[in-house]
Design a protein around this motif. Structure first.
Motif, PDB file in Angstrom:
ATOM      1  N   MET A 188       2.845  -3.658  -2.343  1.00  0.00           N
ATOM      2  CA  MET A 188       2.468  -5.065  -2.500  1.00  0.00           C
ATOM      3  C   MET A 188       3.417  -6.004  -1.768  1.00  0.00           C
ATOM      4  O   MET A 188       3.002  -7.064  -1.290  1.00  0.00           O
ATOM      5  CB  MET A 188       2.429  -5.428  -3.985  1.00  0.00           C
ATOM      6  CG  MET A 188       1.324  -4.749  -4.773  1.00  0.00           C
ATOM      7  SD  MET A 188      -0.321  -5.396  -4.385  1.00  0.00           S
ATOM      8  CE  MET A 188      -0.280  -6.964  -5.247  1.00  0.00           C
ATOM      9  N   TRP A 203      -2.775   2.164  -6.545  1.00  0.00           N
ATOM     10  CA  TRP A 203      -1.427   1.693  -6.859  1.00  0.00           C
ATOM     11  C   TRP A 203      -1.273   1.313  -8.325  1.00  0.00           C
ATOM     12  O   TRP A 203      -0.176   1.016  -8.779  1.00  0.00           O
ATOM     13  CB  TRP A 203      -1.074   0.484  -5.979  1.00  0.00           C
ATOM     14  CG  TRP A 203      -0.953   0.808  -4.515  1.00  0.00           C
ATOM     15  CD1 TRP A 203      -1.001   2.046  -3.940  1.00  0.00           C
ATOM     16  CD2 TRP A 203      -0.761  -0.125  -3.444  1.00  0.00           C
ATOM     17  NE1 TRP A 203      -0.854   1.954  -2.582  1.00  0.00           N
ATOM     18  CE2 TRP A 203      -0.698   0.630  -2.242  1.00  0.00           C
ATOM     19  CE3 TRP A 203      -0.621  -1.504  -3.379  1.00  0.00           C
ATOM     20  CZ2 TRP A 203      -0.518   0.042  -0.994  1.00  0.00           C
ATOM     21  CZ3 TRP A 203      -0.441  -2.094  -2.135  1.00  0.00           C
ATOM     22  CH2 TRP A 203      -0.389  -1.338  -0.955  1.00  0.00           C
ATOM     23  N   MET A 221      -0.393  -8.609 -11.111  1.00  0.00           N
ATOM     24  CA  MET A 221      -0.198  -8.237  -9.718  1.00  0.00           C
ATOM     25  C   MET A 221      -1.500  -8.376  -8.931  1.00  0.00           C
ATOM     26  O   MET A 221      -1.500  -8.810  -7.780  1.00  0.00           O
ATOM     27  CB  MET A 221       0.327  -6.802  -9.614  1.00  0.00           C
ATOM     28  CG  MET A 221       1.757  -6.623 -10.105  1.00  0.00           C
ATOM     29  SD  MET A 221       2.945  -7.663  -9.210  1.00  0.00           S
ATOM     30  CE  MET A 221       2.921  -6.907  -7.592  1.00  0.00           C
ATOM     31  N   ALA A 254      -2.009  -1.358 -10.070  1.00  0.00           N
ATOM     32  CA  ALA A 254      -1.390  -2.673 -10.263  1.00  0.00           C
ATOM     33  C   ALA A 254      -1.856  -3.308 -11.567  1.00  0.00           C
ATOM     34  O   ALA A 254      -2.990  -3.116 -12.011  1.00  0.00           O
ATOM     35  CB  ALA A 254      -1.734  -3.580  -9.091  1.00  0.00           C
ATOM     36  N   VAL A 281      -5.306  -1.288  -4.468  1.00  0.00           N
ATOM     37  CA  VAL A 281      -4.311  -1.889  -5.366  1.00  0.00           C
ATOM     38  C   VAL A 281      -4.611  -1.561  -6.825  1.00  0.00           C
ATOM     39  O   VAL A 281      -3.706  -1.245  -7.603  1.00  0.00           O
ATOM     40  CB  VAL A 281      -4.269  -3.421  -5.152  1.00  0.00           C
ATOM     41  CG1 VAL A 281      -3.364  -4.071  -6.181  1.00  0.00           C
ATOM     42  CG2 VAL A 281      -3.802  -3.747  -3.748  1.00  0.00           C
TER      43      VAL A 281
END
Length: 424
Positions: A104, A46, A52, A48, A42
């Motif tokens: 997510m 990703w 998040m 984030a 994450v």
């Protein structure tokens, strides 16, 4: 005969406990592979935002708030061994589904469902330990559980880091599913046992008590015991400060070393090493003394380490990260063993599941609000400043425990909390 689980001079000769312990160790080891992989996936893959990232512990905590107390009642009323088996099997299945989460929006609900199973499993495991271990061996059992939890922080992140280097985060998640399936198979090797044998009349009587009444009795026992109540409140206050920054380590390390994905794993491994070392020491000390001193010193060490990490600048040597991680582990280990031993020791045996269920609900409430606040604060002020400030708060809280421990935990006048079993 295996049913005589409380006999034997050494806890290591308790076959039932050692099999349950081995299953717990297997599951804990896999969980650290999974936790590290999800944070890297994450945070680094990703990309984030801090907010998040904060949604992950919120998703994990929500089932604890909704189900924690109910799970504690279930652990005291249902067959603990069967409940643990079901939770392990379903957790393995859900972990395989997590493996295929594309973003997510899919990841968070799956994590919440998996956390709901953990919410049921933890009180059952704690209540099982209380049932199959003699009272004079509780500190030893708590220490062994702590060594597993913290020791997995060493091996899990290190091997997870290797897997992440050679493969991908998804492989670490798959490994967790395999370990959880292994835990299920270990529990299958445990024969059905009768727990709560020290209080058979209470156990039979509670089988006729409505769930709502059992839930209320659990809260009544905690509120009437100063030791339990103060321990819960102290843990709640400290958890609030810790959880504000707990899932922002990725944000901090992206500033300190933006290209080094494995730095978080190294810090967690160092923390595990520190925790194991102090747990081994605590296991040799006499039990039942100095709750305030030990809980307070745990917070002082945690706060000092968190504040020190917040002072690190970009490009800082990994040596400092390892040092502060080791100190963080010393604090975590000290607090973990003392807190769980206190709850085990001061709770009537047949109430253990309910008390740990209440603890799970309280911690869940903290984990819903604190990470979101932490994510917002990190976005506004930056991770370094927030880590430093909340590290100082944690140190001050720890000093309160050290200085006023005899007032908050009046061990010399330990209350005897009688269970409410006046049902007809």
């Amino acid at each position: 005969m295996e049913a005589s689980v409380k006999q034997g001079k050494s806890l290591l000769h308790n076959k039932v406990y050692m099999r349950v312990y081995s299953a717990y160790a297997t599951a804990a080891f896999g969980d650290w592979f999974d936790s590290l992989a999800i944070q890297v996936l994450v945070g680094y893959r990703w990309h984030a935002s801090p907010l998040m990232l904060a949604l992950i512990p919120v998703a994990v905590a929500l089932p604890s708030v909704l189900l924690g107390s109910v799970a504690g009642v279930a652990a005291d009323r249902l067959n603990k061994l069967k409940l643990m088996r079901i939770c392990d099997l379903l957790t393995a299945i859900l972990t395989v589904l997590v493996l295929f989460a594309p973003n997510m929006m899919w990841l968070l609900p799956l994590l919440a469902l998996r956390s709901a199973l953990s919410t049921l499993n933890i009180p059952a495991q704690q209540s099982m330990t209380r049932s199959i271990v003699r009272e004079d061996q509780l500190l030893q059992a708590t220490s062994l559980n702590g060594i597993v939890n913290q020791g997995s922080k060493i091996a899990g992140p290190l091997l997870g880091g290797v897997a992440l280097t050679l493969l991908s985060p998804q492989w670490c998640i798959l490994l967790n599913a395999i370990f959880r399936a292994g835990s299920y198979l270990l529990l299958l090797s445990v024969k059905n046992i009768h727990t709560g044998d020290e209080h058979p009349a209470v156990e039979v009587q509670e089988g006729r008590v409505p769930l709502r009444t059992m839930w209320a009795e659990g809260w009544g026992v905690m509120l009437r015991s100063r030791l339990l109540l103060h321990t819960m409140l102290f843990g709640l206050t400290g958890a609030l400060a810790i959880q504000i920054i707990d899932f922002q380590f990725t944000s901090l390390f992206r500033v300190i070393s933006p290209l080094n994905e494995s730095l978080l794993g190294w810090m967690v491994a160092a923390s595990g090493a520190g925790a194991v070392s102090v747990i081994l020491l605590l296991g040799k000390l006499k039990p039942g003394t100095s709750y305030g001193l030990r809980l307070g010193m745990g917070y002082v060490l945690i706060g000092g380490a968190v504040g020190g990490l917040g002072l690190l600048q970009p490009g800082a040597s990994v040596i400092w990260v390892l040092l502060f991680g080791w100190i963080l582990g010393l604090g975590n280990g000290t607090f973990f063993v003392t807190f769980n031993y206190c709850l085990q020791k001061e709770t009537p045996p047949h109430m253990t599941g309910r008390i740990f269920g209440i603890q799970s609900s309280i911690l869940g409430l903290v984990m819903i609000t604190a990470p979101l606040l932490g994510g917002w604060l990190v976005e506004v002020a930056g991770p370094g400043r927030i880590f430093m400030n909340f590290g100082m708060i944690q140190v001050l809280l720890g000093l309160v425990g050290v200085l006023f421990g005899r007032v908050l935990w009046p061990e010399a006048k330990r209350e005897s909390v009688q269970p409410m079993v006046e049902h007809s």
